[in-house]
Design an enzyme around this catalytic site. Structure first.
Site, PDB file in Angstrom:
ATOM      1  N   LYS A  14       0.832  -1.218   0.000  1.00 52.23           N
ATOM      2  CA  LYS A  14       0.000   0.000   0.000  1.00 52.23           C
ATOM      3  C   LYS A  14       0.865   1.266   0.000  1.00 52.23           C
ATOM      4  O   LYS A  14       0.646   2.179  -0.784  1.00 52.23           O
ATOM      5  CB  LYS A  14      -0.934   0.027   1.232  1.00 52.23           C
ATOM      6  N   ARG A  89      -9.436   0.582   9.380  1.00 50.64           N
ATOM      7  CA  ARG A  89      -9.040  -0.796   9.669  1.00 50.64           C
ATOM      8  C   ARG A  89     -10.095  -1.508  10.509  1.00 50.64           C
ATOM      9  O   ARG A  89      -9.913  -2.680  10.837  1.00 50.64           O
ATOM     10  CB  ARG A  89      -7.734  -0.787  10.447  1.00 50.64           C
ATOM     11  N   ARG A 128      11.505  -6.484   4.549  1.00 47.86           N
ATOM     12  CA  ARG A 128      11.413  -5.052   4.832  1.00 47.86           C
ATOM     13  C   ARG A 128      12.010  -4.745   6.201  1.00 47.86           C
ATOM     14  O   ARG A 128      12.668  -3.728   6.388  1.00 47.86           O
ATOM     15  CB  ARG A 128       9.945  -4.614   4.775  1.00 47.86           C
ATOM     16  N   ARG A 134      11.743  -1.388  11.605  1.00 47.13           N
ATOM     17  CA  ARG A 134      10.464  -1.551  12.307  1.00 47.13           C
ATOM     18  C   ARG A 134      10.469  -2.858  13.082  1.00 47.13           C
ATOM     19  O   ARG A 134      10.583  -3.933  12.489  1.00 47.13           O
ATOM     20  CB  ARG A 134       9.309  -1.558  11.294  1.00 47.13           C
ATOM     21  N   ARG A 146      -0.377  -9.343  13.608  1.00 49.43           N
ATOM     22  CA  ARG A 146      -0.932  -8.301  12.725  1.00 49.43           C
ATOM     23  C   ARG A 146      -1.912  -8.930  11.728  1.00 49.43           C
ATOM     24  O   ARG A 146      -2.941  -8.352  11.409  1.00 49.43           O
ATOM     25  CB  ARG A 146       0.194  -7.544  12.022  1.00 49.43           C
TER      26      ARG A 146
HETATM   27  P1  AMP Z   1       1.057   0.024   9.117  1.00 46.93           P
HETATM   28  O1  AMP Z   1       2.215   0.947   8.940  1.00 46.93           O
HETATM   29  O2  AMP Z   1      -0.153   0.439   8.335  1.00 46.93           O
HETATM   30  O3  AMP Z   1       1.429  -1.422   8.898  1.00 46.93           O
HETATM   31  O4  AMP Z   1       0.611   0.151  10.653  1.00 46.93           O
HETATM   32  C1  AMP Z   1       1.492  -0.209  11.681  1.00 46.93           C
HETATM   33  C2  AMP Z   1       0.738  -0.297  12.994  1.00 46.93           C
HETATM   34  O5  AMP Z   1       0.147   0.977  13.307  1.00 46.93           O
HETATM   35  C3  AMP Z   1      -0.420  -1.286  13.023  1.00 46.93           C
HETATM   36  O6  AMP Z   1       0.003  -2.614  13.291  1.00 46.93           O
HETATM   37  C4  AMP Z   1      -1.268  -0.709  14.153  1.00 46.93           C
HETATM   38  O7  AMP Z   1      -0.709  -1.006  15.413  1.00 46.93           O
HETATM   39  C5  AMP Z   1      -1.108   0.799  13.944  1.00 46.93           C
HETATM   40  N1  AMP Z   1      -2.166   1.333  13.034  1.00 46.93           N
HETATM   41  C6  AMP Z   1      -1.993   1.896  11.813  1.00 46.93           C
HETATM   42  N2  AMP Z   1      -3.160   2.264  11.279  1.00 46.93           N
HETATM   43  C7  AMP Z   1      -4.125   1.915  12.173  1.00 46.93           C
HETATM   44  C8  AMP Z   1      -5.547   2.008  12.198  1.00 46.93           C
HETATM   45  N3  AMP Z   1      -6.227   2.530  11.169  1.00 46.93           N
HETATM   46  N4  AMP Z   1      -6.182   1.553  13.303  1.00 46.93           N
HETATM   47  C9  AMP Z   1      -5.522   1.041  14.355  1.00 46.93           C
HETATM   48  N5  AMP Z   1      -4.199   0.893  14.382  1.00 46.93           N
HETATM   49  C10 AMP Z   1      -3.485   1.322  13.308  1.00 46.93           C
END
Ligand code: AMP
Length: 195
Positions: A14, A89, A128, A134, A146
């Site tokens: 994404k 989400r 990654r 991360r 996740r």
């Molecule tokens: P991402 O970078 O999108 O993979 O997000 C990394 C982490 O951020 C996720 O595993 C969640 O802990 C948190 N996070 C990101 N977006 C959301 C969301 N819309 N709702 C809840 N937690 C989020």
């Protein structure tokens, strides 16, 4: 105005695709994960709160996430439109987003989902993790959690947008350029039908 939800499980691509699409369509890219990571880096109150959830691979609570998303949109009031990456989400986030945008006389034009099989996702995330720094990309049990969060809370959003005739699935396996081209095809079609 054009508002796109870029959807898919962790590691679907994404963020990578949003970088290309935001330039081509002059949209603001909001990645809630990136905003959380920025806050963690700067040790804000929001960052401290989010960190405890993110470190375990859990979702950050809806209320916190929704308020943050609204603030990001409001900060870019003059935008042509948005690419939402990693948001919504949960169903509650999706509903809040619809209400919030409707008050601004706009809405989501489409959810475009990158569809990638899980075994490939784990491989991509672990790769990654070698360069992103991360911690949630470096530990297979956090990655699995996740995916569990995705399956139990996020995947149902496919139905939510399908019910509004706004779901578009795209095969997310292949070269970055080929996938960008497929996404552009969907967005171009959406633009035509909006005219
Ligand atoms: P991402 O970078 O999108 O993979 O997000 C990394 C982490 O951020 C996720 O595993 C969640 O802990 C948190 N996070 C990101 N977006 C959301 C969301 N819309 N709702 C809840 N937690 C989020």
């Amino acid at each position: 105005m054009k508002n796109i939800v870029l959807f898919g499980p962790p590691g679907a691509g994404k963020g990578t695709q949003a970088e290309f699409l935001k330039t081509k369509y002059d949209l603001i890219h909001i990645s809630t994960g990136d905003v959380f990571r920025y806050n963690i880096k700067n040790e804000t109150e929001l960052g401290l709160l989010a960190k405890s959830f993110m470190d375990k691979g859990n979702l950050v609570p809806d209320e916190v996430t929704i308020d943050m998303l609204k603030a990001e949109v409001n900060r870019n009031a003059a935008a042509n439109g948005f690419i939402f990456d990693g948001f919504p989400r949960t169903e509650s986030q999706a509903k809040s987003l619809d209400i919030f945008l409707a008050k601004k006389n706009t809405g989501i034009d489409g959810m475009i989902a990158l569809e990638v099989p899980e075994n490939l996702l784990v491989e991509r995330l672990l790769n990654r993790g070698k360069t992103s720094g991360r911690s949630d990309d470096q530990d297979e049990s956090k990655i699995r959690n996740r995916f569990n969060e995705y399956e139990s809370k996020t995947a149902i959003l496919k139905n939510y947008y399908q019910n509004q005739d706004k779901y578009f699935g795209v095969d997310g396996v292949g070269s970055i350029e080929d996938i960008t081209a497929k996404l552009e095809k969907v967005i171009d079609k959406l633009s035509k039908s909006a005219k």
